[in-house]
Write a protein that holds these residues in place. Structure first.
Motif, PDB file in Angstrom:
ATOM      1  N   THR A  25       2.795   1.534  -3.611  1.00  0.00           N
ATOM      2  CA  THR A  25       1.913   1.784  -4.766  1.00  0.00           C
ATOM      3  C   THR A  25       1.021   2.998  -4.578  1.00  0.00           C
ATOM      4  O   THR A  25       0.438   3.493  -5.546  1.00  0.00           O
ATOM      5  CB  THR A  25       1.024   0.565  -5.053  1.00  0.00           C
ATOM      6  N   ARG A  70       0.822  -1.207   0.000  1.00  0.00           N
ATOM      7  CA  ARG A  70       0.000   0.000   0.000  1.00  0.00           C
ATOM      8  C   ARG A  70       0.860   1.263   0.000  1.00  0.00           C
ATOM      9  O   ARG A  70       0.570   2.232  -0.710  1.00  0.00           O
ATOM     10  CB  ARG A  70      -0.900   0.007   1.235  1.00  0.00           C
ATOM     11  N   THR A 112      -1.747   2.957  -3.030  1.00  0.00           N
ATOM     12  CA  THR A 112      -3.122   2.475  -3.130  1.00  0.00           C
ATOM     13  C   THR A 112      -3.939   2.927  -1.930  1.00  0.00           C
ATOM     14  O   THR A 112      -3.499   2.850  -0.794  1.00  0.00           O
ATOM     15  CB  THR A 112      -3.134   0.932  -3.194  1.00  0.00           C
ATOM     16  N   LYS A 113      -5.133   3.394  -2.243  1.00  0.00           N
ATOM     17  CA  LYS A 113      -6.108   3.769  -1.220  1.00  0.00           C
ATOM     18  C   LYS A 113      -7.443   3.226  -1.658  1.00  0.00           C
ATOM     19  O   LYS A 113      -7.586   2.720  -2.769  1.00  0.00           O
ATOM     20  CB  LYS A 113      -6.180   5.288  -1.086  1.00  0.00           C
ATOM     21  N   LYS A 114      -8.429   3.347  -0.808  1.00  0.00           N
ATOM     22  CA  LYS A 114      -9.768   2.885  -1.144  1.00  0.00           C
ATOM     23  C   LYS A 114     -10.246   3.607  -2.413  1.00  0.00           C
ATOM     24  O   LYS A 114     -10.213   4.837  -2.490  1.00  0.00           O
ATOM     25  CB  LYS A 114     -10.722   3.160   0.018  1.00  0.00           C
ATOM     26  N   GLY A 115     -10.648   2.830  -3.398  1.00  0.00           N
ATOM     27  CA  GLY A 115     -11.122   3.392  -4.655  1.00  0.00           C
ATOM     28  C   GLY A 115     -10.022   3.650  -5.673  1.00  0.00           C
ATOM     29  O   GLY A 115     -10.276   4.049  -6.798  1.00  0.00           O
ATOM     30  N   ASN A 116      -8.760   3.452  -5.292  1.00  0.00           N
ATOM     31  CA  ASN A 116      -7.621   3.675  -6.189  1.00  0.00           C
ATOM     32  C   ASN A 116      -6.822   2.381  -6.269  1.00  0.00           C
ATOM     33  O   ASN A 116      -5.850   2.199  -5.555  1.00  0.00           O
ATOM     34  CB  ASN A 116      -6.752   4.826  -5.653  1.00  0.00           C
ATOM     35  N   LYS A 117      -7.243   1.477  -7.146  1.00  0.00           N
ATOM     36  CA  LYS A 117      -6.625   0.149  -7.214  1.00  0.00           C
ATOM     37  C   LYS A 117      -5.330   0.175  -8.015  1.00  0.00           C
ATOM     38  O   LYS A 117      -5.165   0.965  -8.936  1.00  0.00           O
ATOM     39  CB  LYS A 117      -7.597  -0.850  -7.832  1.00  0.00           C
ATOM     40  N   PHE A 118      -4.428  -0.721  -7.673  1.00  0.00           N
ATOM     41  CA  PHE A 118      -3.148  -0.849  -8.368  1.00  0.00           C
ATOM     42  C   PHE A 118      -3.028  -2.199  -9.056  1.00  0.00           C
ATOM     43  O   PHE A 118      -2.432  -2.319 -10.096  1.00  0.00           O
ATOM     44  CB  PHE A 118      -1.986  -0.672  -7.376  1.00  0.00           C
ATOM     45  N   GLY A 119      -3.569  -3.225  -8.448  1.00  0.00           N
ATOM     46  CA  GLY A 119      -3.388  -4.583  -8.952  1.00  0.00           C
ATOM     47  C   GLY A 119      -2.384  -5.320  -8.092  1.00  0.00           C
ATOM     48  O   GLY A 119      -2.020  -4.875  -7.009  1.00  0.00           O
ATOM     49  N   LYS A 120      -1.898  -6.422  -8.594  1.00  0.00           N
ATOM     50  CA  LYS A 120      -0.977  -7.264  -7.838  1.00  0.00           C
ATOM     51  C   LYS A 120       0.414  -6.629  -7.796  1.00  0.00           C
ATOM     52  O   LYS A 120       0.973  -6.290  -8.831  1.00  0.00           O
ATOM     53  CB  LYS A 120      -0.923  -8.644  -8.493  1.00  0.00           C
TER      54      LYS A 120
END
Length: 179
Positions: free
Chosen positions: A112, A109, A114-122
């Motif tokens: 990348t 997290r 990444t936050k809620k609603g902002n996906k990055f993937g694997k």
């Protein structure tokens, strides 16, 4: 007779994760509260802007906070940009498991964004690789030396030496090179 009798016992595996389980059925991850554990977190996406080296201080902070929270001791760590090595030991099995889960999620997290609603993937290539060390003297000290060597190579203080991947093969190769 003896060899047939011994075949009733399952062979104890001390390694789990990484590329070991690819294409195989799931098995229990070996965890020991009496022996140290070598962990490897690998992410091929961790290059340039996403390199783990760019987040070293914050990764160290995450690791130390989670270690304290779950009763895990970190003996050594090495950040190589695209992978992390840890040498740990936990007091309780559940604490070690929670440490694995929380650190992989929090580091991914962080790197990348990444936050809620902002996906990055694997982010991570595989499950984290873990290996229970059977010896506090030889294996533990060899692995500790290897992690220090890995850090020095990453910082450019010593030239890179190619080694085989994972576990005891690291220590055996390091021993043969130092002789």
């Amino acid at each position: 007779m003896k060899s047939k009798q011994l075949s009733f016992f399952k062979k104890l595996t001390l390694e789990h994760g990484g590329t070991l389980g690819k294409g195989k059925r799931k098995g229990a991850r070996p965890i020991s509260t009496k022996h140290p554990i070598h962990l490897v977190y690998r992410a091929s996406k961790a290059r340039a802007k996403l390199s783990l080296l760019n987040f070293s201080r914050r990764i160290d902070k995450i690791l130390s906070q989670q270690a304290q929270k779950f009763g895990v001791s970190i003996y050594e760590k090495a950040n190589s940009g695209n992978h992390l090595h840890l040498l740990i030991r936990g007091k309780k099995r559940v604490g070690i498991q929670k440490f694995y889960i929380s650190t992989t999620a929090l580091i991914a997290r962080l790197v990348t964004g990444t936050k809620k609603g902002n996906k990055f993937g694997k982010f991570w290539d595989h499950l984290i690789f873990s290996r229970v060390l059977t010896s506090w003297s030889r294996e533990f000290l060899d692995l500790k030396d290897y992690l220090v060597q890995n850090t020095l190579e990453t910082l450019g203080l010593v030239p890179f030496r190619a080694r085989l991947r994972h576990g005891a093969r690291h220590t055996n190769l390091a021993r043969s090179n130092s002789s």
